[in-house]
Design a protein around this motif. Structure first.
Motif, PDB file in Angstrom:
ATOM      1  N   SER A  74       0.780  -1.361  -0.112  1.00 18.34           N
ATOM      2  CA  SER A  74       0.097   0.285   0.361  1.00 18.34           C
ATOM      3  C   SER A  74       0.760   1.489   0.184  1.00 18.34           C
ATOM      4  CB  SER A  74      -1.176   0.088   1.471  1.00 18.34           C
ATOM      5  OG  SER A  74      -0.343   0.002   2.081  1.00 18.34           O
ATOM      6  N   THR A  75       2.123   1.327   0.158  1.00 17.76           N
ATOM      7  CA  THR A  75       3.302   2.253   0.319  1.00 17.76           C
ATOM      8  C   THR A  75       3.655   2.150  -0.962  1.00 17.76           C
ATOM      9  OG1 THR A  75       5.127   0.774   1.066  1.00 17.76           O
ATOM     10  CG2 THR A  75       3.460   1.954   2.660  1.00 17.76           C
ATOM     11  N   GLN A  76       3.977   1.368  -1.853  1.00 11.51           N
ATOM     12  CA  GLN A  76       4.567   0.841  -3.493  1.00 11.51           C
ATOM     13  C   GLN A  76       3.629   2.225  -4.188  1.00 11.51           C
ATOM     14  OE1 GLN A  76       5.549  -2.652  -3.158  1.00 11.51           O
ATOM     15  NE2 GLN A  76       7.062  -2.833  -1.980  1.00 11.51           N
ATOM     16  N   SER A  77       4.359   2.119  -5.544  1.00  6.54           N
ATOM     17  CA  SER A  77       4.033   2.512  -6.545  1.00  6.54           C
ATOM     18  C   SER A  77       3.438   1.281  -7.413  1.00  6.54           C
ATOM     19  CB  SER A  77       5.185   3.547  -7.525  1.00  6.54           C
ATOM     20  OG  SER A  77       6.070   3.353  -8.263  1.00  6.54           O
ATOM     21  N   THR A  78       3.114   2.016  -8.314  1.00  3.44           N
ATOM     22  CA  THR A  78       2.742   0.767  -9.235  1.00  3.44           C
ATOM     23  C   THR A  78       3.639   0.194  -9.759  1.00  3.44           C
ATOM     24  OG1 THR A  78       0.553   1.996 -10.031  1.00  3.44           O
ATOM     25  CG2 THR A  78       0.860   0.607 -11.876  1.00  3.44           C
ATOM     26  N   VAL A  79       4.698   1.034 -10.123  1.00  5.50           N
ATOM     27  CA  VAL A  79       6.225   0.045 -11.162  1.00  5.50           C
ATOM     28  C   VAL A  79       6.649  -0.582 -10.131  1.00  5.50           C
ATOM     29  CG1 VAL A  79       8.470   0.618 -11.922  1.00  5.50           C
ATOM     30  CG2 VAL A  79       6.792   1.885 -12.711  1.00  5.50           C
ATOM     31  N   GLU A  80       6.644  -0.379  -8.715  1.00  2.00           N
ATOM     32  CA  GLU A  80       6.945  -0.643  -7.592  1.00  2.00           C
ATOM     33  C   GLU A  80       6.358  -2.366  -7.677  1.00  2.00           C
ATOM     34  OE1 GLU A  80       9.271   2.955  -5.291  1.00  2.00           O
ATOM     35  OE2 GLU A  80       7.340   2.336  -4.758  1.00  2.00           O
ATOM     36  N   ILE A  81       5.474  -1.890  -7.477  1.00  2.00           N
ATOM     37  CA  ILE A  81       4.462  -3.063  -6.975  1.00  2.00           C
ATOM     38  C   ILE A  81       4.653  -4.621  -8.533  1.00  2.00           C
ATOM     39  CG2 ILE A  81       2.075  -4.199  -6.869  1.00  2.00           C
ATOM     40  CD1 ILE A  81       1.891  -2.861  -4.836  1.00  2.00           C
ATOM     41  N   TYR A  82       5.064  -4.644  -9.585  1.00  2.00           N
ATOM     42  CA  TYR A  82       5.415  -5.466 -10.497  1.00  2.00           C
ATOM     43  C   TYR A  82       6.616  -5.902 -10.209  1.00  2.00           C
ATOM     44  CZ  TYR A  82       0.631  -4.828 -12.386  1.00  2.00           C
ATOM     45  OH  TYR A  82      -0.006  -5.464 -12.214  1.00  2.00           O
ATOM     46  N   GLN A  83       7.737  -4.973  -9.278  1.00  2.00           N
ATOM     47  CA  GLN A  83       8.970  -5.664  -9.290  1.00  2.00           C
ATOM     48  C   GLN A  83       8.545  -6.754  -7.882  1.00  2.00           C
ATOM     49  OE1 GLN A  83      11.250  -2.574  -7.896  1.00  2.00           O
ATOM     50  NE2 GLN A  83      11.854  -1.538  -9.783  1.00  2.00           N
ATOM     51  N   VAL A  84       8.802  -7.892  -8.854  1.00  2.00           N
ATOM     52  CA  VAL A  84       7.966  -9.342  -7.450  1.00  2.00           C
ATOM     53  C   VAL A  84       8.983  -9.600  -5.815  1.00  2.00           C
ATOM     54  CG1 VAL A  84       7.561 -11.648  -7.153  1.00  2.00           C
ATOM     55  CG2 VAL A  84       7.134 -10.366  -9.812  1.00  2.00           C
ATOM     56  N   PHE A  85      10.153  -8.887  -6.308  1.00  2.00           N
ATOM     57  CA  PHE A  85      10.766  -9.240  -5.440  1.00  2.00           C
ATOM     58  C   PHE A  85      11.717  -8.174  -4.092  1.00  2.00           C
ATOM     59  CE2 PHE A  85      12.141 -12.683  -7.813  1.00  2.00           C
ATOM     60  CZ  PHE A  85      11.524 -13.703  -7.153  1.00  2.00           C
ATOM     61  N   ASN A  86      10.780  -6.758  -4.128  1.00  5.36           N
ATOM     62  CA  ASN A  86      11.053  -5.534  -3.835  1.00  5.36           C
ATOM     63  C   ASN A  86       9.366  -5.499  -2.410  1.00  5.36           C
ATOM     64  OD1 ASN A  86      11.092  -3.204  -3.139  1.00  5.36           O
ATOM     65  ND2 ASN A  86      10.074  -2.154  -4.964  1.00  5.36           N
ATOM     66  N   ILE A 133      -2.454   1.125  -4.508  1.00  2.00           N
ATOM     67  CA  ILE A 133      -4.230   1.818  -3.936  1.00  2.00           C
ATOM     68  C   ILE A 133      -4.812   0.741  -3.647  1.00  2.00           C
ATOM     69  CG2 ILE A 133      -5.690   3.333  -5.153  1.00  2.00           C
ATOM     70  CD1 ILE A 133      -4.135   5.189  -6.801  1.00  2.00           C
ATOM     71  N   ILE A 134      -5.290  -0.058  -4.739  1.00  3.51           N
ATOM     72  CA  ILE A 134      -6.131  -1.316  -4.116  1.00  3.51           C
ATOM     73  C   ILE A 134      -5.745  -1.674  -2.816  1.00  3.51           C
ATOM     74  CG2 ILE A 134      -6.944  -3.644  -4.737  1.00  3.51           C
ATOM     75  CD1 ILE A 134      -6.847  -2.930  -7.277  1.00  3.51           C
ATOM     76  N   MET A 135      -4.204  -1.968  -2.337  1.00  8.21           N
ATOM     77  CA  MET A 135      -3.375  -2.369  -1.274  1.00  8.21           C
ATOM     78  C   MET A 135      -4.430  -1.266   0.010  1.00  8.21           C
ATOM     79  SD  MET A 135      -2.645  -5.298  -1.230  1.00  8.21           S
ATOM     80  CE  MET A 135      -4.147  -5.376  -2.878  1.00  8.21           C
ATOM     81  N   ALA A 136      -4.003  -0.136  -0.478  1.00  5.13           N
ATOM     82  CA  ALA A 136      -4.112   0.839   0.759  1.00  5.13           C
ATOM     83  C   ALA A 136      -6.060   0.567   0.768  1.00  5.13           C
ATOM     84  CB  ALA A 136      -4.303   2.212  -0.002  1.00  5.13           C
TER      85      ALA A 136
END
Length: 293
Positions: free
Chosen positions: A52-64, A261-264
């Motif tokens: 919920s604190t990550q951006s869309t690009v960061e979300i798609y970085q699986v191991f982040n 945003i969905i997770m938030a």
């Protein structure tokens, strides 16, 4: 002449000492499995909070798995741009009406089924239980026609009205009332206590644990309603939080689903049921016979 016996150190050692050395401390066998289970149970919530604190690009970085760069901005977006400041109060009002109605009607129904004698009482109880065999999708069309004919469409009454009676709650309270000793009822009759006073001043105080469980179960169930609000409510400003999350899923940023945003929104939707569960956990624990510190 007998030969002297030779005793070795290993022979002289106490077997219990070896067992104590090899045995595992009790706290290991209890706390380690509990720690593993709690960690596994909490991991989806922790991941949701991090995402919920990550951006869309960061979300798609699986191991982040680190906290994202968005911080609390996703929550601000959900509350302001996606109307969660409206959806959450709407859902709370709906859930409160449903819980109040279910507890009230279930208490009265259980009181009648246990302490009153009337024709076909067991048949009535079986008929109540048979309603559990009809899944909600089977009842959607006639229920929708009934609610719209009453003029309750697109309203709080339309959202909560079909759920103010619960066969599950009636069953739980009936079984609990049946376990209360008959001597208490006889004493109340000798003291001239009427049925409603007996319910309010005797049964309800003796049923705090089961009532807390009923409240928690029904509140969480009402809070998570999705299909019925989606059908009966046409005004977006009157919708509930689960439908609001579905609205967010319908949006996209550069062709990517906005999971941050969905997770938030999901974390915000989790908070009220969690607060209710924490608030009522002590009577539930006492009812289950678990010692609470």
């Amino acid at each position: 002449m007998s030969k002297p016996t030779v005793t070795s150190d290993s022979a002289q050692s106490d077997p219990s000492t070896v067992r104590d050395f090899l045995s595992v401390p009790p706290w290991v066998t209890v706390h380690v499995p509990l720690f593993v289970l709690v960690t596994l149970s909490l991991s989806p919530i922790v991941l949701a909070v991090l995402m919920s604190t990550q951006s869309t690009v960061e979300i798609y970085q699986v191991f982040n798995l680190a906290p994202g760069s968005e911080g609390l901005s996703n929550y601000d977006t959900v509350l302001t741009e996606y109307d969660f400041l409206t959806y959450i109060p709407n859902t709370f009002v709906m859930a409160s009406i449903i819980v109040t109605g279910e507890v009230t009607f279930s208490l009265l129904a259980a009181l009648a089924l246990v302490y009153y004698d009337f024709p076909y009482k067991n048949v009535v109880f079986v008929a109540i239980l048979l309603t559990l065999m009809l899944p909600f999708p089977v009842r959607i069309v006639p229920l929708y026609n009934l609610v719209t004919d009453l003029g309750w469409g697109n309203s709080v009454l339309g959202l909560s009205g079909p759920y103010v009676a619960s066969a599950t709650s009636v069953f739980l309270l009936r079984q609990h009332f049946r376990a209360i000793p008959d001597s208490i009822l006889e004493t109340a009759k000798l003291d001239g206590v009427g049925p409603l006073k007996f319910l309010v001043y005797v049964l309800i105080p003796m049923s705090k644990g089961i009532l807390a469980g009923v409240v928690v179960i029904n509140f969480i169930s009402a809070w998570n309603k999705y299909l019925w609000p989606l059908i009966i409510v046409s005004d977006r400003q009157k919708q509930v939080v689960q439908v609001g999350i579905a609205y967010i899923q319908g949006t996209a940023d550069a062709g990517l689903t906005q999971w941050g945003i969905i997770m938030a929104g999901s974390v915000l939707a989790l908070i009220p049921p969690l607060v209710i569960l924490v608030a009522f956990h002590r009577p539930i624990i006492r009812t289950l016979g678990i010692q609470a510190n």
